[in-house]
Scaffold this active site. Structure first.
Site, mmCIF file in Angstrom:
data_model
loop_
_atom_site.group_PDB
_atom_site.id
_atom_site.type_symbol
_atom_site.label_atom_id
_atom_site.label_comp_id
_atom_site.label_asym_id
_atom_site.label_seq_id
_atom_site.Cartn_x
_atom_site.Cartn_y
_atom_site.Cartn_z
ATOM 1 N N GLY A 7 0.816 -1.065 0.029
ATOM 2 C CA GLY A 7 0.040 0.146 0.052
ATOM 3 C C GLY A 7 0.965 1.287 -0.048
ATOM 4 N N GLU A 62 -3.467 2.862 5.219
ATOM 5 C CA GLU A 62 -2.825 3.961 4.525
ATOM 6 C C GLU A 62 -3.906 5.044 4.357
ATOM 7 O OE1 GLU A 62 -0.315 3.498 2.915
ATOM 8 O OE2 GLU A 62 0.056 1.589 3.090
ATOM 9 N N ASP A 68 6.868 9.930 16.212
ATOM 10 C CA ASP A 68 5.582 10.018 15.294
ATOM 11 C C ASP A 68 4.703 11.050 15.655
ATOM 12 O OD1 ASP A 68 4.260 9.226 17.466
ATOM 13 O OD2 ASP A 68 3.073 7.766 16.699
ATOM 14 N N THR A 103 1.042 7.674 21.779
ATOM 15 C CA THR A 103 1.473 6.442 21.481
ATOM 16 C C THR A 103 3.025 6.181 22.068
ATOM 17 O OG1 THR A 103 2.513 7.725 19.353
ATOM 18 C CG2 THR A 103 0.312 6.635 19.313
#
Length: 989
Positions: free
Chosen positions: A179, A229, A249, A254
């Site tokens: 992807g 994606e 990120d 996270t």
């Protein structure tokens, strides 16, 4: 995840056993994008705080799925029901309606989020007709690589709906990746995600991993590749930051991750206990933005939700999605059968005989069981076909009439629908369509179209059409040209829009060429437009898969960028191009050549075309050009690889080339084999011996196919290679106060790096002279000697930078690493930043630091390279016509987050269980002994540490002697030429 030390972005490739990566999305331009997004998220937070608690809007995004069947090989088996199922999975994952949400570990439940974003197949197409949001087209190749420019261009030309109103998802056979998705394009100068982002704004998913497929080739697909994606499409990065524990990120909730969790599948055990992971956190491998197998994925976080919603509310191509007209179904009419497409030659044909063919589509909700289609030529009814069928909603059917003879041109071919389901069509406005054939025979050259009086091209032209003849000044202020109207238009053109030339007979012409002039100024904020040209050799029935010509954005540009509507101001705004048309078999059978000009709308600015001609051009038989040369800037090897590109600009295919290469005073000749077709480029590589020191290398093409090259003016290039055998070892400090054995290697004749003395402090530093340097994009490299392997347990690189940003300009500093002694440097930088993040302040004056406050310190982890041979480092300055940049105090050997101020020596923890961390900060390298004595003075442990300077060693004490069961006190002594220090130590059992 939010590491405390630094922010940078790296690309980390993970390969599957079947030679496909999980995801090809590697967004760049980290600092500008993240600065913009951080500011927008802060604004959103302040706005919500001022309004008080409100109910969030549920955003809905219309999707069009383009199923592209391969040109050859197995067809894509993908039903409408499977596509509907995938879109439901996409919504369920984003809304946290997924059945496996219960598998989210309790540790992550407080931050698992319903993003309040959902998806639906588009309800109306760009023309306003009803649609089911599914397009099926035949492709022009067996598979597509979503990172290949030509492959994406091919998909774009086959099928595309406006990206401001639709999320385009291509489902086909992908090569290289499962992807890929476009990252959001932003309205910021200096933001270039990919040069063609707006034109190619879409997501791409391999057929085997679109929807549910429990037997693809690797892990079972449950539709999470599409979820992953679309996360990228809405601004999310990979959860591990495409690096390690020290890479971000840019999502607060996270946890840090050492790497991706590629291949992790059932039983999806949490925590993921892996001795190879070094981050001190439980990895959130269940996140959709990891590489975990689909069966283990089950959540987005609140931070990711906020990030995606902020992108939807602020990024130019994402804002209009949630109010797209495609979300609202148009009126549906009973028994609505429409002319979908005419498959006649596009307004021209080589023969007087044609085969009329038309496609019809059912826009009604119920089946169409019967209808009539009538063929008319110049208004006279020729034949009616009575069709009995079972055509479900949105199904397409093709009707073919017998061959027809066209006696004269122009002739109008018309198709009309009637008697739908033995009654009246509820929407007669789409029951008729006509095509005009303007010639039935080819024309001879020369051909010229200058648009001054008539227009002999074939296409839809006019004020409401994509192409229109307009005034476009050259040396003549009243010059007329054909304009592709892309300015500020992100929605009006639904597909690639084209026009065609007449059909030509080129039989007997030695060398024909398609010549045209063009003018274009791109918009300044990332919106780029394109132009492609394809050739047909069968009178327009089919066109080449690969364009003869394809250019976008910056490389298409002929004039200075313009934020307003661009109109050429004069001759200097135009360029001329010639495409040579060289055919085999002595140019025989060349009757039936036609060209299609395809405008690719990016919503940026107008493209102008003029003086389109097909003429005979002069071309040499054996002629090649050198168009590029690559070799290392510095190496320690006795031979090096020299790569160069050769373009065939003659009209004969090249089977062999002879090159002469000269190194210093040595000359050698070599003949290389390899087929190069006309106008194609091939790469060659030769190994050449080099001497220690500077080597000037010149390579020259002398013979083509055993004959002298007929165009020698473009046949020679020179390159300088430096063979440097200098070596050094970690730890290492370069402060420029003393001599060092690093080398400066500019990539052009202009050297930017030089040693300089800061006036205020008399401090010697390395300076990159970027102030008022007009040659944008040139680079200068500051390269280390070979750094020998070391037994240190961990290390990092710290360095100081002083820089001021000039408005509108961005200089760049990267830190690259080589593991083959400089032959090549890894493409992923250890550090990469531009003026926005490097600068202390803004200044329009030439910059020089005045105090310690004018410096920033940056730190980079270096652990993975400690045990490798052939390591070199390079600080690379790229000029952006901004300001000077200063570099100082390069230190290789620190450990991040060392507690306390160590002075020359310290250790931690105390008491210890098994491992003591011994920290050095010495004025110079020293061979040090680490000794431990018990309270009676007996030596119980010793370790020699060579070349200690500025680093931390993890010493495992309990492996070497027995500690009493109750533990005990000991003395830790460090002894060397520069240090002799003893500290008290308590060791637990």
């Amino acid at each position: 995840m939010r590491p405390a030390l630094f922010l940078f972005f790296a690309i980390y490739h993970v390969f599957f056993s079947y030679s496909q990566e999980r995801c090809g999305t590697k967004p760049g331009q980290v600092e500008p994008f993240e600065n913009w997004l951080s500011e927008k998220m802060a604004q959103q937070k302040r706005s919500k705080s001022e309004r008080g608690k409100t109910t969030a809007t549920i955003y809905e995004i219309p999707v069009v799925v383009h199923v592209i069947e391969p040109a050859e090989g197995a067809l894509i088996s993908l039903s409408d029901e499977q596509i509907v199922e995938q879109i439901k999975i996409l919504t369920d994952d984003f809304r946290r309606f997924n059945d496996d949400a219960s598998n989210t570990p309790s540790a992550f439940l407080p931050i698992a989020a319903d993003t309040e974003i959902q998806f639906t197949l588009a309800k109306r197409d760009p023309a306003g007709n009803p649609t089911n949001g599914i397009v099926r087209k035949k492709g022009d190749r067996s598979n597509y690589n979503p990172l290949n420019f030509d492959h994406k261009s091919a998909l774009r030309i086959i099928s595309y709906w406006p990206p401001s109103h639709y999320l385009n998802i291509y489902v086909t056979n992908l090569a290289g990746f499962l992807g890929f998705a476009s990252f959001p394009t932003l309205p910021l100068a200096g933001i270039d995600n990919e040069e063609e982002d707006l034109i190619f704004d879409a997501a791409y998913v391999d057929r085997r991993f679109f929807g549910v497929n429990e037997n693809p080739t690797s892990f079972n697909s449950f539709g999470r590749t599409t979820t992953h994606e679309v996360g990228h499409y809405l601004g999310l990065r990979h959860i591990w930051g495409d690096g390690n524990c020290f890479v971000d990120d840019f999502v607060d909730d996270t946890p840090v991750a050492d790497r991706d969790n590629d291949g992790l599948g059932l039983p999806c055990d949490f925590p993921n206990l892996d001795d190879n992971l070094v981050c001190d956190t439980d990895e959130m491998f269940q996140n959709y933005m990891d590489y975990t197998n689909d069966v283990c994925m089950n959540l987005f976080t609140t931070g990711q939700k906020d990030r995606m919603r902020t992108v939807l509310e602020n990024a130019p191509l994402r804002i209009p999605l949630v109010t797209s007209p495609a979300l609202e179904a148009p009126a549906r009419f009973e028994n609505d059968l429409a002319i979908f497409k005419t498959n006649l030659p596009f307004q021209a044909n080589c023969s007087s005989e044609i085969i009329p063919e038309v496609e019809v589509i059912n826009y009604w909700t119920d089946p169409i069981t019967s209808y009539d289609v009538t063929l008319l030529i110049n208004g006279t009814s020729i034949e009616t076909i009575n069709q009995t069928t079972s055509l479900d909603s949105f199904d397409v059917e093709t009707i073919t009439f017998p061959p027809q003879f066209i006696a004269s041109t122009p002739s109008t071919i018309t198709f009309e629908i009637s008697n739908v389901n033995a009654g009246t069509d509820g929407n007669e406005s789409n029951n008729s369509k006509s095509v005009t054939l303007t010639n039935t025979s080819s024309i001879l050259t020369p051909y010229v179209e200058d648009f001054e009086s008539t227009n002999t091209l074939m296409g839809d032209f006019g004020p409401t059409k994509p192409w229109e003849v307009m005034t476009a000044p050259t040396e003549n202020p009243n010059n007329q040209a054909l304009a592709f109207k892309a300015y500020n238009n992100t929605s009006a053109f639904d597909d690639a829009t084209l026009f065609k030339t007449p059909i030509f007979d080129l039989t007997g012409i030695v060398s024909a060429g398609l010549v045209f002039r063009y003018a274009y100024a791109r918009a300044p904020v990332g919106f780029r437009d394109g132009l492609a040209i394809k050739i047909s050799r069968d009178c327009g029935a089919t066109f080449s898969d690969t364009p003869l010509y394809l250019d976008y954005g910056d490389s298409l540009e002929t004039a200075t960028e313009s934020a307003t509507l661009f109109t050429p101001s004069g001759e200097l705004d135009w360029k001329k191009d010639t495409i040579s048309l060289v055919e085999a078999e002595n140019n025989s059978n060349l009757d039936g050549i036609q060209f299609a000009f395809i405008g690719l709308n990016g919503g940026g600015n107008n493209i102008y075309l003029d003086d389109i001609s097909v003429v005979q051009v002069v071309r040499n038989e054996n002629d090649a050009s050198l168009i590029g040369i690559e070799a290392p800037l510095v190496t320690c090897n006795e031979t090096t690889s020299l790569s160069f590109d050769v373009r065939n600009v003659g009209f004969e295919a090249i089977d062999s080339i002879q090159v002469v290469y000269e190194i210093n005073d040595s000359i050698a000749t070599q003949t290389l084999q390899g087929e190069i077709l006309t106008d194609k480029i091939e790469s060659f590589s030769i190994d050449v011996p080099i001497q220690e020191g500077t080597n000037e290398l010149t390579i020259t093409l002398t013979e083509i196919n055993g004959k002298p090259d007929e165009g020698p003016s473009r046949n020679s290039l020179t390159y300088v290679v430096n063979r440097d055998n200098a070596k050094d070892r970690y730890p290492l400090v370069v402060d420029f106060e003393y001599s060092n054995n690093w080398v400066i290697r500019p990539q052009t004749a202009i050297q930017l790096w030089s040693q300089d003395t800061v006036t205020s402090s008399r401090n010697i530093v390395l300076k990159a002279n970027g102030f008022n340097q007009p040659q944008n994009g040139i680079e200068d490299w500051f390269i280390s000697p070979e750094l020998l392997p070391n037994e240190m347990d961990t290390a990092g690189i710290s360095f100081k930078v002083s820089h001021a940003k000039r408005a509108g300009n961005n200089d760049r500093l990267r830190l690259l690493v080589s593991t083959d002694c400089g032959e090549s440097f890894r493409p992923t930088p250890l550090f990469d930043a531009v003026s926005d993040s490097l600068a202390i302040t803004d200044s329009e004056e030439e910059w020089q630091p005045e105090s310690e406050n004018d410096w920033k310190e940056f730190r980079v982890d270096f652990k993975r390279y400690l045990g490798l041979s052939g390591v070199r480092l390079a600080f690379v300055f790229t000029n952006g016509n901004g300001n000077n940049l200063y570099l100082d105090d390069i230190n290789i050997g620190y450990k991040p987050e060392t507690p306390g101020n160590p002075g020359q020596f310290t250790f931690f923890p105390n008491p210890i269980n098994s491992v003591v961390n011994v920290c050095f900060s010495l004025p110079e390298r020293d061979n040090v002994d680490v000794l431990i004595y018990d309270v009676s003075g007996r030596l119980v442990f010793s370790k020699k540490i060579p070349n200690a300077l500025d680093q931390v060693y993890d010493i495992r004490v309990l492996e070497d002697f027995q500690v009493p069961s109750e533990g005990g006190f000991y003395f830790l002594k460090v002894s060397g030429n520069t240090i002799n220090q003893t500290e008290r130590l308590y060791i637990r059992q």
